[in-house]
Design a protein around this motif. Structure first.
Motif, PDB file in Angstrom:
ATOM      1  N   ALA A  88      37.454 -25.355   3.776  1.00 30.02           N
ATOM      2  CA  ALA A  88      36.723 -26.687   3.592  1.00 30.02           C
ATOM      3  C   ALA A  88      35.384 -26.615   3.960  1.00 30.02           C
ATOM      4  O   ALA A  88      34.801 -26.893   5.223  1.00 30.02           O
ATOM      5  CB  ALA A  88      37.631 -27.533   4.653  1.00 30.02           C
ATOM      6  N   PRO A  89      34.433 -26.016   3.181  1.00 26.12           N
ATOM      7  CA  PRO A  89      33.150 -25.960   3.503  1.00 26.12           C
ATOM      8  C   PRO A  89      32.243 -27.002   3.835  1.00 26.12           C
ATOM      9  O   PRO A  89      32.703 -28.137   3.057  1.00 26.12           O
ATOM     10  CB  PRO A  89      32.513 -25.072   2.246  1.00 26.12           C
ATOM     11  N   LYS A  90      31.567 -27.087   4.519  1.00 28.70           N
ATOM     12  CA  LYS A  90      30.556 -28.181   4.670  1.00 28.70           C
ATOM     13  C   LYS A  90      29.477 -28.147   3.768  1.00 28.70           C
ATOM     14  O   LYS A  90      28.983 -27.147   3.515  1.00 28.70           O
ATOM     15  CB  LYS A  90      29.933 -28.223   6.161  1.00 28.70           C
ATOM     16  N   LEU A  91      29.064 -29.223   3.349  1.00 26.62           N
ATOM     17  CA  LEU A  91      28.108 -29.134   2.560  1.00 26.62           C
ATOM     18  C   LEU A  91      26.420 -28.948   3.082  1.00 26.62           C
ATOM     19  O   LEU A  91      26.062 -29.741   3.949  1.00 26.62           O
ATOM     20  CB  LEU A  91      27.941 -30.445   1.416  1.00 26.62           C
ATOM     21  N   VAL A  92      25.981 -27.844   2.721  1.00 24.72           N
ATOM     22  CA  VAL A  92      24.710 -27.540   3.351  1.00 24.72           C
ATOM     23  C   VAL A  92      23.504 -27.685   2.112  1.00 24.72           C
ATOM     24  O   VAL A  92      23.772 -27.227   1.089  1.00 24.72           O
ATOM     25  CB  VAL A  92      24.762 -26.062   3.767  1.00 24.72           C
ATOM     26  N   LEU A 107      34.818 -23.975  -6.805  1.00 29.49           N
ATOM     27  CA  LEU A 107      36.060 -23.782  -6.622  1.00 29.49           C
ATOM     28  C   LEU A 107      36.500 -22.330  -7.040  1.00 29.49           C
ATOM     29  O   LEU A 107      36.247 -22.047  -8.334  1.00 29.49           O
ATOM     30  CB  LEU A 107      36.728 -25.027  -7.404  1.00 29.49           C
ATOM     31  N   ILE A 108      37.268 -21.788  -6.119  1.00 26.15           N
ATOM     32  CA  ILE A 108      37.866 -20.360  -6.546  1.00 26.15           C
ATOM     33  C   ILE A 108      39.403 -20.281  -6.805  1.00 26.15           C
ATOM     34  O   ILE A 108      39.727 -19.829  -7.743  1.00 26.15           O
ATOM     35  CB  ILE A 108      37.523 -19.386  -5.278  1.00 26.15           C
ATOM     36  N   LYS A 109      39.993 -21.086  -5.885  1.00 24.99           N
ATOM     37  CA  LYS A 109      41.555 -21.010  -5.934  1.00 24.99           C
ATOM     38  C   LYS A 109      42.312 -22.145  -5.462  1.00 24.99           C
ATOM     39  O   LYS A 109      41.628 -22.586  -4.384  1.00 24.99           O
ATOM     40  CB  LYS A 109      42.254 -19.758  -5.443  1.00 24.99           C
ATOM     41  N   VAL A 139      25.695 -10.978  -6.945  1.00 20.16           N
ATOM     42  CA  VAL A 139      26.176 -12.210  -6.663  1.00 20.16           C
ATOM     43  C   VAL A 139      27.386 -12.643  -7.632  1.00 20.16           C
ATOM     44  O   VAL A 139      28.521 -13.115  -7.705  1.00 20.16           O
ATOM     45  CB  VAL A 139      25.491 -13.263  -5.988  1.00 20.16           C
ATOM     46  N   GLN A 140      26.804 -12.682  -8.843  1.00 19.06           N
ATOM     47  CA  GLN A 140      27.577 -13.253 -10.036  1.00 19.06           C
ATOM     48  C   GLN A 140      28.951 -12.272 -10.344  1.00 19.06           C
ATOM     49  O   GLN A 140      29.767 -12.734 -10.696  1.00 19.06           O
ATOM     50  CB  GLN A 140      26.529 -13.295 -11.271  1.00 19.06           C
ATOM     51  N   GLU A 141      28.586 -10.885 -10.019  1.00 20.55           N
ATOM     52  CA  GLU A 141      29.740 -10.110 -10.277  1.00 20.55           C
ATOM     53  C   GLU A 141      30.641 -10.389  -9.327  1.00 20.55           C
ATOM     54  O   GLU A 141      31.917 -10.143  -9.680  1.00 20.55           O
ATOM     55  CB  GLU A 141      29.183  -8.789 -10.254  1.00 20.55           C
ATOM     56  N   ALA A 142      30.308 -10.726  -7.890  1.00 20.45           N
ATOM     57  CA  ALA A 142      31.414 -11.050  -6.948  1.00 20.45           C
ATOM     58  C   ALA A 142      32.027 -11.946  -7.344  1.00 20.45           C
ATOM     59  O   ALA A 142      33.301 -12.301  -7.161  1.00 20.45           O
ATOM     60  CB  ALA A 142      30.578 -11.172  -5.410  1.00 20.45           C
ATOM     61  N   LEU A 143      31.343 -13.115  -7.905  1.00 19.86           N
ATOM     62  CA  LEU A 143      31.831 -14.313  -8.123  1.00 19.86           C
ATOM     63  C   LEU A 143      32.961 -14.047  -9.385  1.00 19.86           C
ATOM     64  O   LEU A 143      34.170 -14.744  -9.328  1.00 19.86           O
ATOM     65  CB  LEU A 143      31.072 -15.686  -8.653  1.00 19.86           C
ATOM     66  N   THR A 144      32.678 -13.285 -10.332  1.00 23.90           N
ATOM     67  CA  THR A 144      33.500 -12.939 -11.458  1.00 23.90           C
ATOM     68  C   THR A 144      34.539 -12.217 -10.836  1.00 23.90           C
ATOM     69  O   THR A 144      35.777 -12.527 -11.496  1.00 23.90           O
ATOM     70  CB  THR A 144      32.721 -12.123 -12.466  1.00 23.90           C
ATOM     71  N   GLY A 145      34.605 -11.389 -10.088  1.00 24.64           N
ATOM     72  CA  GLY A 145      35.703 -10.883  -9.453  1.00 24.64           C
ATOM     73  C   GLY A 145      36.807 -11.677  -8.758  1.00 24.64           C
ATOM     74  O   GLY A 145      37.852 -11.633  -8.929  1.00 24.64           O
ATOM     75  N   LEU A 146      36.018 -12.593  -7.906  1.00 25.69           N
ATOM     76  CA  LEU A 146      36.909 -13.584  -7.159  1.00 25.69           C
ATOM     77  C   LEU A 146      37.606 -14.513  -8.253  1.00 25.69           C
ATOM     78  O   LEU A 146      38.837 -14.865  -7.973  1.00 25.69           O
ATOM     79  CB  LEU A 146      36.033 -14.519  -6.428  1.00 25.69           C
ATOM     80  N   LYS A 147      37.135 -14.928  -9.486  1.00 27.19           N
ATOM     81  CA  LYS A 147      37.723 -15.799 -10.171  1.00 27.19           C
ATOM     82  C   LYS A 147      38.736 -15.116 -11.114  1.00 27.19           C
ATOM     83  O   LYS A 147      39.963 -15.650 -11.202  1.00 27.19           O
ATOM     84  CB  LYS A 147      36.688 -16.354 -11.067  1.00 27.19           C
ATOM     85  N   ALA A 148      38.567 -13.962 -11.258  1.00 26.11           N
ATOM     86  CA  ALA A 148      39.586 -13.028 -12.078  1.00 26.11           C
ATOM     87  C   ALA A 148      40.808 -12.861 -11.227  1.00 26.11           C
ATOM     88  O   ALA A 148      41.985 -12.735 -11.442  1.00 26.11           O
ATOM     89  CB  ALA A 148      39.099 -11.606 -12.321  1.00 26.11           C
ATOM     90  N   ILE A 149      40.413 -12.528  -9.803  1.00 30.36           N
ATOM     91  CA  ILE A 149      41.817 -12.361  -8.964  1.00 30.36           C
ATOM     92  C   ILE A 149      42.491 -13.584  -8.754  1.00 30.36           C
ATOM     93  O   ILE A 149      43.714 -13.589  -8.647  1.00 30.36           O
ATOM     94  CB  ILE A 149      41.224 -11.791  -7.576  1.00 30.36           C
ATOM     95  N   ALA A 150      41.794 -14.669  -8.614  1.00 32.15           N
ATOM     96  CA  ALA A 150      42.437 -16.056  -8.603  1.00 32.15           C
ATOM     97  C   ALA A 150      43.225 -16.595  -9.807  1.00 32.15           C
ATOM     98  O   ALA A 150      44.440 -16.773  -9.519  1.00 32.15           O
ATOM     99  CB  ALA A 150      41.438 -17.062  -8.443  1.00 32.15           C
ATOM    100  N   ARG A 151      42.776 -16.024 -10.796  1.00 31.05           N
ATOM    101  CA  ARG A 151      43.843 -16.390 -11.938  1.00 31.05           C
ATOM    102  C   ARG A 151      44.884 -15.508 -12.044  1.00 31.05           C
ATOM    103  O   ARG A 151      45.907 -15.911 -12.800  1.00 31.05           O
ATOM    104  CB  ARG A 151      42.667 -16.053 -13.285  1.00 31.05           C
ATOM    105  N   PHE A 177      51.501 -29.147  -0.351  1.00 34.99           N
ATOM    106  CA  PHE A 177      50.144 -29.764  -0.174  1.00 34.99           C
ATOM    107  C   PHE A 177      49.261 -28.710  -0.948  1.00 34.99           C
ATOM    108  O   PHE A 177      49.019 -27.340  -0.558  1.00 34.99           O
ATOM    109  CB  PHE A 177      49.685 -29.764   1.305  1.00 34.99           C
ATOM    110  N   THR A 178      48.208 -29.226  -1.414  1.00 32.31           N
ATOM    111  CA  THR A 178      46.985 -28.315  -1.959  1.00 32.31           C
ATOM    112  C   THR A 178      45.973 -28.066  -1.049  1.00 32.31           C
ATOM    113  O   THR A 178      45.506 -28.920  -0.320  1.00 32.31           O
ATOM    114  CB  THR A 178      46.508 -29.235  -3.303  1.00 32.31           C
ATOM    115  N   TYR A 179      45.310 -26.831  -0.964  1.00 35.76           N
ATOM    116  CA  TYR A 179      44.642 -26.363  -0.183  1.00 35.76           C
ATOM    117  C   TYR A 179      43.665 -25.386  -0.909  1.00 35.76           C
ATOM    118  O   TYR A 179      43.894 -24.200  -0.770  1.00 35.76           O
ATOM    119  CB  TYR A 179      45.184 -25.525   0.992  1.00 35.76           C
ATOM    120  N   PRO A 180      42.614 -26.112  -1.232  1.00 36.00           N
ATOM    121  CA  PRO A 180      41.672 -25.190  -2.169  1.00 36.00           C
ATOM    122  C   PRO A 180      40.641 -24.184  -1.520  1.00 36.00           C
ATOM    123  O   PRO A 180      40.475 -24.589  -0.207  1.00 36.00           O
ATOM    124  CB  PRO A 180      40.841 -26.170  -3.048  1.00 36.00           C
ATOM    125  N   ALA A 181      40.357 -23.132  -1.986  1.00 32.56           N
ATOM    126  CA  ALA A 181      39.418 -22.152  -1.472  1.00 32.56           C
ATOM    127  C   ALA A 181      38.218 -22.324  -2.352  1.00 32.56           C
ATOM    128  O   ALA A 181      38.142 -22.081  -3.618  1.00 32.56           O
ATOM    129  CB  ALA A 181      40.024 -20.851  -1.391  1.00 32.56           C
TER     130      ALA A 181
END
Length: 304
Positions: A173-177, A184-186, A292-304, A274-278
């Motif tokens: 539940a990140p605060k908007l900064v 959204l990752i998962k 950073v983009q590679e890290a995001l790509t990996g996170l999305k791949a794992i989430a899928r 309950f839905t609990y998004p990361a």
């Protein structure tokens, strides 16, 4: 011949990094960090406590900074320190300044044989299995990227993002900064599980604090009482407790799935889910960086 040229290039790069660090240090990074901490804390006294210095030191740093800039940065009011128009303008520069400093420190510590580095943080509940799987993905798909990882509380991780210690953080539940992107990752699912062979007794309900909005829902949905026998603020602790002594509670499906398959836990029939998004949170300034983009790509791949 090529190896010699590569060593020369690396030596030149190292010397350039040292020059950048020297220039930044000459500008006194502490003053920029103090300025940002006052904004975050709301007043000089709290900033001093968080920085582990005296209030006199904080005031002196800001006074010196204002003298160098020729502008007043804060107005002291009863409700706290308020940014002036010049202070609001300087905030984005101070933010970038601190992030560049932290990035330079990371780059200088990059291990031999690595071409890039990424610093990522996550809440403790997210490390198993999501971020553990991500580390494996990075090793297999981006072996030349060095990785720094940190585990912490949400506020701590956001602070480390803000000051450039982290490139990216995964939070529930990140605060908007301002100046940061949230992606959204998962979408996790919270499910009610029990170790009991029959429907659980309310006194065996372990109430995990999943945040203010879900806390009431969990108690009502579980059929428990407003005063559970055990209240924990850390999901892995609650889950380990139930696996050891028995009980019932809400946990992430990803965390309990192995125990469901082993038969150590079972889903409570007809219990609400309950839905609990990361989310991944990262600075707009780091958005264009390949690692950073590679890290995001990996996170999305794992989430899928």
């Amino acid at each position: 011949m090529e190896a010699t040229q590569e060593r020369k290039r690396n030596n030149l790069l190292y010397e350039c990094k040292k020059i950048v660090l020297g220039q930044i240090a000459a500008l006194d990074i502490d003053r920029a960090k103090t300025f940002l901490e006052i904004i975050h804390s709301g007043n000089f006294l709290k900033a001093a406590d968080r920085l582990h210095v005296t209030q006199t030191t904080v005031s002196a740093r800001i006074r010196t900074l204002e003298e160098e800039l020729g502008r007043k940065l804060f107005e002291r009011r009863r409700e706290g320190a308020v940014l002036t128009p010049a202070g609001r303008e300087f905030e984005r520069f101070a933010q970038s300044f601190v992030q560049v400093w932290e990035r330079a420190r990371l780059q200088l510590r990059m291990p031999p044989g690595r071409t890039s580095i990424v610093a990522i943080g996550g809440e403790l509940s997210l490390w198993n299995p999501l971020l553990l799987d991500w580390l494996v993905w990075m090793k297999e798909n981006r072996p030349a990227t060095a990785i720094h990882v940190k585990v912490g509380l949400p506020d701590q991780l956001v602070e480390q993002l803000r000051t450039g210690v982290l490139d990216l953080a995964v939070l529930y539940a990140p605060k908007l900064v301002p100046g940061f992107k949230v992606e959204l990752i998962k979408e996790e699912e919270l499910v009610l599980v029990t170790s009991e062979p029959q429907d659980e007794d309310a006194t065996n309900y372990v109430h995990v604090d999943w945040g203010p909005q879900l806390s009431v829902d969990h108690v009502l949905g579980s059929g428990g009482t407003s005063e559970p026998g055990l209240l924990v603020g850390l999901a892995p602790l609650g889950l380990s407790y139930i696996l050891r002594v028995g009980g019932t509670g809400y946990f992430r499906m990803g965390a309990v799935r192995p125990h469901l398959e082993e038969g150590r836990l079972r889903l409570v029939p007809d219990a609400p889910k309950f839905t609990y998004p990361a989310y991944a949170v990262y600075s707009e300034a780091t958005d264009a960086r390949a690692e950073v983009q590679e890290a995001l790509t990996g996170l999305k791949a794992i989430a899928r």
